[in-house]
Design an enzyme around this catalytic site. Structure first.
Site, PDB file in Angstrom:
ATOM      1  N   ASP A  82       0.847  -1.192   0.000  1.00  0.00           N
ATOM      2  CA  ASP A  82       0.000   0.000   0.000  1.00  0.00           C
ATOM      3  C   ASP A  82       0.884   1.244   0.000  1.00  0.00           C
ATOM      4  O   ASP A  82       2.029   1.209   0.432  1.00  0.00           O
ATOM      5  CB  ASP A  82      -0.948   0.004   1.194  1.00  0.00           C
ATOM      6  CG  ASP A  82      -0.288  -0.476   2.495  1.00  0.00           C
ATOM      7  OD1 ASP A  82       0.961  -0.628   2.517  1.00  0.00           O
ATOM      8  OD2 ASP A  82      -0.996  -0.695   3.475  1.00  0.00           O
ATOM      9  N   GLU A 152      -5.565   3.324   4.206  1.00  0.00           N
ATOM     10  CA  GLU A 152      -5.837   3.950   5.493  1.00  0.00           C
ATOM     11  C   GLU A 152      -7.320   4.213   5.731  1.00  0.00           C
ATOM     12  O   GLU A 152      -7.762   4.283   6.880  1.00  0.00           O
ATOM     13  CB  GLU A 152      -5.058   5.259   5.636  1.00  0.00           C
ATOM     14  CG  GLU A 152      -3.543   5.098   5.686  1.00  0.00           C
ATOM     15  CD  GLU A 152      -3.050   4.401   6.950  1.00  0.00           C
ATOM     16  OE1 GLU A 152      -3.894   4.069   7.812  1.00  0.00           O
ATOM     17  OE2 GLU A 152      -1.835   4.186   7.069  1.00  0.00           O
TER      18      GLU A 152
END
Length: 427
Positions: A82, A152
């Site tokens: 990520d 997130e």
């Protein structure tokens, strides 16, 4: 699958350019972008991949990228990293610290920071791409490097799946991922079964009847009802969950009213809940709804509350078969630095990817705290006070041991499935 000693020698046979990898990491660290706003990071990753012999599928899910390295017959393996940052103002003091500030959709100006180690994840995966592109005589099959935005906020993996990920890339046999966490820098921490908790947030709208603050008898005060609900929430885990199990029910926010002399017409609570057991989760959610409806009814309201679930995170539970295969490789590659992980109460959207394909997965942790600092904090029983953790403004992995472990752990996992049986040649 090859024998683990062969994989260790393969990893030692080729050195990724350390100066290049460090430059990439520092560039990413200094230029964090918030979730699903990662346009510059997306472009930089495409540039890096343009120098490699791979097929690039992008964008997937706004800013997602898949790089496909084909190398003959064999298994297909996917590894994910990520790359989004956080609305945190950095206070690490390093020369490559982020000084970026952005304006949110609400008009608030915030600092941005890679306060969760996604820059390490991304630099490690790009290093893996370089390694595998330059060692094609030592592995066979297909490697998929998946670079994911929006982790997130728990939306990036789902966005890639919704944008046709399953139909746009080869079907993987297994999916891998990793995360830097507090712990001795360079240690690889792994386990089978639950690693990260399942989570949901719950928004509760509590109805009431507004009145002047001097005439409370004319109101149905939703603030008081909210207080009763909050009080009862504290008993759910302590009195309805087996002490051998685990659950978190946090009242993260409470909002009611806008001025000093008016009893508001409604109140809002936002909860955050986490579990390792689907059965426990179902029981607690039923209890939350029972309490909310009962307290609203007890308040005399004729209007029902509304309960909205959002920000869902799947339980991350590692497949035991895959874990056992890769853990043997970790033990050979890292020796005493391959250690058992503790399960964590944080959550991740990574499981959305393997679940979309219906394949097993394995997700491990990389220690990133300077060893002397970690050992001293453990000895003094002051880890919570003395060790910066993910999402703090002072969180900064110790670069050298962390990037090496993250890169080599990813390679160890992938090569467990892709390495050929021929002995590795020395460099």
């Amino acid at each position: 699958m090859s024998d683990t000693s062969n994989i260790a020698s393969i990893i030692e046979s080729y050195e990724i350019d350390p100066a290049w990898q460090r430059r990439l990491y520092e560039l990413l660290h200094a230029n964090p972008e918030l979730s699903l706003q990662e346009e510059e990071t997306h472009q930089r990753l495409l540039l890096e991949l343009s120098f490699l012999d791979c097929e690039v599928i992008a964008p997937i899910g706004k800013y997602g990228i898949c790089a496909i390295f084909r190398n003959g017959e064999g298994s297909t393996v996917l590894h994910r990293a990520d790359f989004d940052g956080l609305p945190v103002t950095e206070q690490t003091g390093v020369p490559y610290a982020s000084h970026k500030r952005v304006t949110t959709k609400d008009g608030e100006v915030v600092g941005t920071m890679h306060a969760c180690g996604h820059d390490i994840h991304t630099a490690a995966l790009m290093g893996m791409c370089h390694f595998l592109d330059n060692t094609r005589d030592k592995w066979s099959g297909t490697f998929i490097a998946l670079f994911q935005p929006g982790e997130e906020i728990g939306a990036g993996a789902e966005a890639m799946v919704d944008d046709g990920l399953v139909d746009r890339i080869p079907f993987p046999e297994v999916c891998f991922g990793q995360h830097v966490m507090p712990g001795r820098a360079g240690q690889v921490m792994s386990k089978s079964g639950p690693q990260f908790a399942a989570c949901d947030s719950i928004r509760i709208r509590i109805p009431g009847r507004s009145a002047h603050g001097s005439m409370p008898h004319n109101s149905n005060d939703p603030t008081y009802t909210a207080a009763m609900i909050i009080s009862r929430m504290q008993a759910l885990v302590g009195r309805e969950v087996d002490p051998n199990d685990f659950a978190v029910v946090t009242v993260a926010s409470m909002h009611a009213g806008t001025t000093n002399n008016i009893i508001p017409g409604h109140a809002e609570l936002v909860l955050n809940c986490r579990f390792y057991s689907e059965r426990t989760k179902a029981r607690i959610y039923a209890s939350i709804e029972r309490v909310v409806h009962a307290e609203v009814l007890a308040s005399g309201s004729t209007e029902a509350p509304t309960i909205e679930y959002f920000a869902h995170g799947e339980l991350m539970s590692n497949d035991a078969v895959v874990y056992n295969k890769v853990r043997a490789t970790f033990n050979d590659v890292f020796g005493t630095d391959s250690v058992n992980a503790a399960r964590k109460t944080v959550s991740e959207d990574f499981p959305v990817l393997p679940q979309a394909f219906g394949v097993p997965y394995f997700f491990w942790l990389i220690g990133c705290t300077p060893r002397e600092q970690w050992d001293k904090a453990v000895a003094a029983d002051r880890v919570e006070q003395d060790v910066p953790v993910n999402h703090m403004s002072t969180f900064l992995p110790e670069y050298e041991p962390t990037i090496k472990a993250a890169t080599n752990a990813g390679l160890a996992a992938v090569l467990t499935y892709l390495a050929t049986d021929a002995p590795a040649k020395s460099r």
